[in-house]
Design an enzyme around this catalytic site. Structure first.
Site, short mmCIF file in Angstrom:
data_model
loop_
_atom_site.label_atom_id
_atom_site.label_comp_id
_atom_site.label_asym_id
_atom_site.label_seq_id
_atom_site.Cartn_x
_atom_site.Cartn_y
_atom_site.Cartn_z
N ASP A 164 0.88 -1.30 0.21
CA ASP A 164 -0.03 0.06 0.15
C ASP A 164 1.24 1.35 -0.01
O ASP A 164 2.05 1.14 0.47
CB ASP A 164 -0.68 0.18 1.08
CG ASP A 164 -1.89 0.93 0.83
OD1 ASP A 164 -2.13 1.64 0.18
OD2 ASP A 164 -2.80 1.28 2.11
N LEU A 195 11.55 -20.63 -5.08
CA LEU A 195 10.24 -19.59 -4.03
C LEU A 195 9.21 -19.59 -4.61
O LEU A 195 8.77 -19.29 -6.01
CB LEU A 195 10.19 -18.51 -4.21
CG LEU A 195 9.40 -16.43 -4.10
CD1 LEU A 195 9.50 -16.98 -2.65
CD2 LEU A 195 9.80 -15.62 -4.06
N HIS A 254 2.26 3.67 -8.72
CA HIS A 254 2.43 1.83 -9.14
C HIS A 254 3.02 1.67 -10.04
O HIS A 254 3.82 0.17 -10.14
CB HIS A 254 1.00 1.53 -9.84
CG HIS A 254 -0.15 2.47 -9.51
ND1 HIS A 254 -0.56 1.56 -7.74
CD2 HIS A 254 -1.46 2.97 -9.77
CE1 HIS A 254 -1.38 2.11 -7.80
NE2 HIS A 254 -2.40 2.84 -8.61
C1 FPP Z 1 -1.98 0.09 -3.29
O1 FPP Z 1 -1.31 1.22 -3.32
C2 FPP Z 1 -1.67 -0.71 -4.81
C3 FPP Z 1 -2.33 -0.98 -5.79
C4 FPP Z 1 -3.57 -1.37 -5.98
C5 FPP Z 1 -1.36 -1.72 -6.82
C6 FPP Z 1 -0.53 -2.34 -6.37
C7 FPP Z 1 0.40 -2.58 -7.21
C8 FPP Z 1 1.66 -2.55 -7.75
C9 FPP Z 1 2.63 -2.56 -6.50
C10 FPP Z 1 2.69 -2.55 -9.22
C11 FPP Z 1 2.87 -3.85 -9.94
C12 FPP Z 1 1.53 -4.04 -10.31
C13 FPP Z 1 1.14 -5.41 -10.97
C14 FPP Z 1 -0.17 -5.24 -11.32
C15 FPP Z 1 1.76 -6.44 -10.97
P1 FPP Z 1 -2.02 2.47 -3.42
O2 FPP Z 1 -3.02 2.77 -4.95
O3 FPP Z 1 -4.23 2.14 -2.64
O4 FPP Z 1 -1.93 3.68 -2.43
P2 FPP Z 1 -2.64 4.97 -1.91
O5 FPP Z 1 -3.50 4.61 -0.52
O6 FPP Z 1 -1.25 5.53 -1.54
O7 FPP Z 1 -3.73 5.62 -3.03
#
Ligand code: FPP
Length: 256
Positions: free
Chosen positions: A27, A138, A44
């Site tokens: 997150d 893994l 992202h």
């Molecule tokens: C949460 O951060 C994160 C996600 C919803 C996506 C996680 C994706 C990655 C780590 C990149 C790789 C992507 C894939 C699909 C393999 P948020 O957007 O909720 O952050 P915030 O809470 O700060 O808004």
């Protein structure tokens, strides 16, 4: 900086115990980007680079299972541009990760409602799952279009169907049977659940499976999380006593 083999060996030697399975709620991508005046999509992208680092170090540390929350059922409700960017990033991430997965003996798996993914994302995911299926290091599981309540509802429906058909009776329903109907069947429950980004909640992630997991919350946004941060979390885990409802004395003496 990525730790050297010697640093990894030293780290492993001083751990009292190691988790077999780490689950992570990645997150903070959006806030990381916003803080820098960048669009959320850039967060992202940076998050995908962290994913790369964490997968590689996990394999080097000899971790058996790593389960990453990459896209939740609820994430479908985000603005379409962000959903599209994430689905595209999934394809790119898999493409970039594949050589790494092959050279580090990593097996890719996925949990979630994969049929909801766009055709290109689903196809590249399934192709990578197939290509890495003989790797036995893994086990890297991506939770995609996943939520625990969706998974548990699906399991209940499957079991009810079996009862209706007369294949099983109500008395035969056990915790083990329910576990076997979840997407994570054949995977041990997580020992350690890490959530980055400062929130202290589970957000519909592996609710059944984290029943006895140790929880670790860090304010660090996912794009800033790195190898040292993961090792710090493992070190913290290593010093915890897991009692599974028993007393500390029972655990230390082994008498129960
Ligand atoms: C949460 O951060 C994160 C996600 C919803 C996506 C996680 C994706 C990655 C780590 C990149 C790789 C992507 C894939 C699909 C393999 P948020 O957007 O909720 O952050 P915030 O809470 O700060 O808004």
């Amino acid at each position: 900086m990525s730790p050297t083999k010697e640093q990894i060996d030293q780290f492993l030697a001083k751990q009292r115990k190691l988790p077999k399975h780490i689950a992570i709620i990645m997150d903070g991508n959006g806030r990381w980007a916003q803080q820098k005046g960048l669009p959320r999509e850039r967060g992202h992208e940076a998050g995908a680079e962290t994913l790369d680092k964490i997968v590689t170090i996990s394999a080097k540390l000899g971790l058996e299972y790593l389960t990453l929350y990459a896209f939740s059922t609820e994430n479908w409700g985000r603005p379409q541009t962000e959903v599209d960017a994430l689905m595209h990033l999934l394809v790119e991430t898999i493409k970039c990760q594949l050589p790494n997965m092959m050279s580090n003996n990593i097996r890719l798996l996925a949990i979630g409602d994969i049929d909801r993914l766009p055709k290109e994302s689903k196809e590249s995911l399934l192709a990578a799952i197939e290509e890495t299926s003989h790797n036995n290091g893994l086990n890297l599981t991506l939770a995609l279009s996943y939520s625990s309540r969706w998974e548990i509802t699906k399991a209940v429906k499957e079991i009810v169907k079996e009862v209706r058909k007369g294949n099983i009776s109500e008395e035969m329903i056990t915790e083990e049977m329910i576990s076997n109907h979840l997407c994570t069947t054949n995977t041990p429950d997580p020992d350690l659940l890490i959530r980055t980004g400062g929130e202290q909640r589970i957000s519909n992630y592996l609710l059944w499976q984290v029943a006895y997991a140790e929880l670790y919350f860090t304010p660090t946004y996912w794009p800033d999380f790195d190898e040292q941060a993961l090792m710090l979390a493992i070190d913290d885990y290593s010093n915890r006593e897991r009692r599974y409802g028993l007393t500390g004395e029972q655990i230390t003496t082994g008498i129960h």
